[in-house]
Design a protein around this motif. Structure first.
Motif, PDB file in Angstrom:
ATOM      1  N   HIS A 160       0.851  -1.232   0.050  1.00 22.38           N
ATOM      2  CA  HIS A 160      -0.079   0.009   0.121  1.00 22.38           C
ATOM      3  C   HIS A 160       0.804   1.253   0.117  1.00 22.38           C
ATOM      4  O   HIS A 160       1.855   1.282   0.828  1.00 22.38           O
ATOM      5  CB  HIS A 160      -0.854  -0.040   1.216  1.00 22.38           C
ATOM      6  CG  HIS A 160      -1.723   1.244   1.365  1.00 22.38           C
ATOM      7  ND1 HIS A 160      -2.749   1.629   0.456  1.00 22.38           N
ATOM      8  CD2 HIS A 160      -1.373   2.174   2.009  1.00 22.38           C
ATOM      9  CE1 HIS A 160      -2.917   2.787   1.008  1.00 22.38           C
ATOM     10  NE2 HIS A 160      -2.325   3.182   1.968  1.00 22.38           N
ATOM     11  N   ASN A 169       0.607   5.473   0.404  1.00 22.53           N
ATOM     12  CA  ASN A 169      -0.382   6.405   0.694  1.00 22.53           C
ATOM     13  C   ASN A 169       0.002   7.837  -0.352  1.00 22.53           C
ATOM     14  O   ASN A 169       0.834   8.578  -0.206  1.00 22.53           O
ATOM     15  CB  ASN A 169      -0.188   7.082   2.122  1.00 22.53           C
ATOM     16  CG  ASN A 169      -1.027   8.142   2.449  1.00 22.53           C
ATOM     17  OD1 ASN A 169      -1.676   8.737   1.739  1.00 22.53           O
ATOM     18  ND2 ASN A 169      -1.420   8.291   3.709  1.00 22.53           N
ATOM     19  N   ASN A 170      -0.562   7.792  -1.310  1.00 14.81           N
ATOM     20  CA  ASN A 170      -0.352   8.736  -2.588  1.00 14.81           C
ATOM     21  C   ASN A 170      -0.266  10.332  -2.046  1.00 14.81           C
ATOM     22  O   ASN A 170       0.357  11.131  -2.600  1.00 14.81           O
ATOM     23  CB  ASN A 170      -1.520   8.528  -3.765  1.00 14.81           C
ATOM     24  CG  ASN A 170      -0.973   7.123  -4.493  1.00 14.81           C
ATOM     25  OD1 ASN A 170       0.174   6.919  -4.573  1.00 14.81           O
ATOM     26  ND2 ASN A 170      -2.051   6.418  -4.681  1.00 14.81           N
ATOM     27  N   ILE A 171      -1.479  10.611  -0.976  1.00 15.44           N
ATOM     28  CA  ILE A 171      -1.348  11.799  -0.478  1.00 15.44           C
ATOM     29  C   ILE A 171      -0.314  12.398   0.065  1.00 15.44           C
ATOM     30  O   ILE A 171       0.418  13.353   0.258  1.00 15.44           O
ATOM     31  CB  ILE A 171      -2.934  12.068   0.213  1.00 15.44           C
ATOM     32  CG1 ILE A 171      -3.870  11.858  -0.627  1.00 15.44           C
ATOM     33  CG2 ILE A 171      -2.873  13.201   0.839  1.00 15.44           C
ATOM     34  CD1 ILE A 171      -5.312  11.771   0.061  1.00 15.44           C
ATOM     35  N   LYS A 172       0.200  11.467   1.119  1.00  9.04           N
ATOM     36  CA  LYS A 172       1.398  11.721   1.952  1.00  9.04           C
ATOM     37  C   LYS A 172       2.502  11.828   0.921  1.00  9.04           C
ATOM     38  O   LYS A 172       3.546  12.657   1.146  1.00  9.04           O
ATOM     39  CB  LYS A 172       1.647  10.482   2.903  1.00  9.04           C
ATOM     40  CG  LYS A 172       2.917  10.376   3.511  1.00  9.04           C
ATOM     41  CD  LYS A 172       3.221   9.344   4.442  1.00  9.04           C
ATOM     42  CE  LYS A 172       4.420   9.114   4.833  1.00  9.04           C
ATOM     43  NZ  LYS A 172       4.775   7.828   5.677  1.00  9.04           N
ATOM     44  N   TRP A 200       3.347  10.537   9.652  1.00 10.86           N
ATOM     45  CA  TRP A 200       1.955  10.391   8.889  1.00 10.86           C
ATOM     46  C   TRP A 200       1.912   8.751   8.599  1.00 10.86           C
ATOM     47  O   TRP A 200       2.598   8.227   7.835  1.00 10.86           O
ATOM     48  CB  TRP A 200       1.981  11.428   7.806  1.00 10.86           C
ATOM     49  CG  TRP A 200       0.910  11.303   7.049  1.00 10.86           C
ATOM     50  CD1 TRP A 200      -0.276  10.437   6.954  1.00 10.86           C
ATOM     51  CD2 TRP A 200       0.592  12.336   6.039  1.00 10.86           C
ATOM     52  NE1 TRP A 200      -1.124  10.856   6.092  1.00 10.86           N
ATOM     53  CE2 TRP A 200      -0.666  12.047   5.528  1.00 10.86           C
ATOM     54  CE3 TRP A 200       1.208  13.551   5.465  1.00 10.86           C
ATOM     55  CZ2 TRP A 200      -1.394  12.691   4.614  1.00 10.86           C
ATOM     56  CZ3 TRP A 200       0.825  14.118   4.389  1.00 10.86           C
ATOM     57  CH2 TRP A 200      -0.513  13.872   3.836  1.00 10.86           C
ATOM     58  N   HIS A 201       0.912   8.331   9.087  1.00 12.65           N
ATOM     59  CA  HIS A 201       0.566   6.785   8.656  1.00 12.65           C
ATOM     60  C   HIS A 201      -0.559   6.650   7.968  1.00 12.65           C
ATOM     61  O   HIS A 201      -1.524   6.951   7.537  1.00 12.65           O
ATOM     62  CB  HIS A 201       0.445   5.886  10.219  1.00 12.65           C
ATOM     63  CG  HIS A 201       1.833   6.007  10.709  1.00 12.65           C
ATOM     64  ND1 HIS A 201       2.927   5.185  10.456  1.00 12.65           N
ATOM     65  CD2 HIS A 201       2.338   6.735  11.863  1.00 12.65           C
ATOM     66  CE1 HIS A 201       3.717   5.551  11.359  1.00 12.65           C
ATOM     67  NE2 HIS A 201       3.159   6.418  12.213  1.00 12.65           N
TER      68      HIS A 201
END
Length: 117
Positions: A65, A67-70, A116-117
């Motif tokens: 996975h 996290n595209n925003i992060k 940020w997780h």
């Protein structure tokens, strides 16, 4: 694939260390108004960019996975850092605020990665 990802995480951390280390070595000069962007800062930021993009690709290929925003936020912050360091790399003295902004953005990018997780 796990070993490859681990190697590139290590290289990514080396890039962060070069960028932040270059900043920290210039702290005394910053207070005197004579700080400059050293080559280690540019090379560290470029290392972060290349290894970071590769890490995202490796994670996606491995089925992990992402996290595209992060990643987008971290990439935007890194682009600002790279732009500032690249444009001002040949100047003998860099404004305190600009130099401090690069250091602050570097620390922000580290905390985004860690918290940020």
């Amino acid at each position: 694939m796990d070993v490859l990802i681990s190697v590139f995480v290590g290289l990514h951390i080396i890039g962060i260390a070069a960028l932040l280390g270059g900043f920290l070595t210039q702290m005394k000069a910053m207070s005197a108004g004579t700080a400059r962007f050293v080559p280690a800062m540019l090379h560290g930021a470029l290392t972060m960019l290349v290894t970071g993009v590769l890490l995202v690709g490796f994670r996606e290929v491995d089925g992990g996975h992402v996290n595209n925003i992060k990643i987008g936020v971290k990439l935007a912050v890194l682009f600002v850092i790279l732009a500032l360091v690249y444009v001002k790399r040949d100047e003998e003295h860099v404004d305190k605020a600009l130099f401090g902004a690069v250091g602050g953005l570097t620390v922000v990018n580290i905390f985004i990665a860690v918290l940020w997780h």
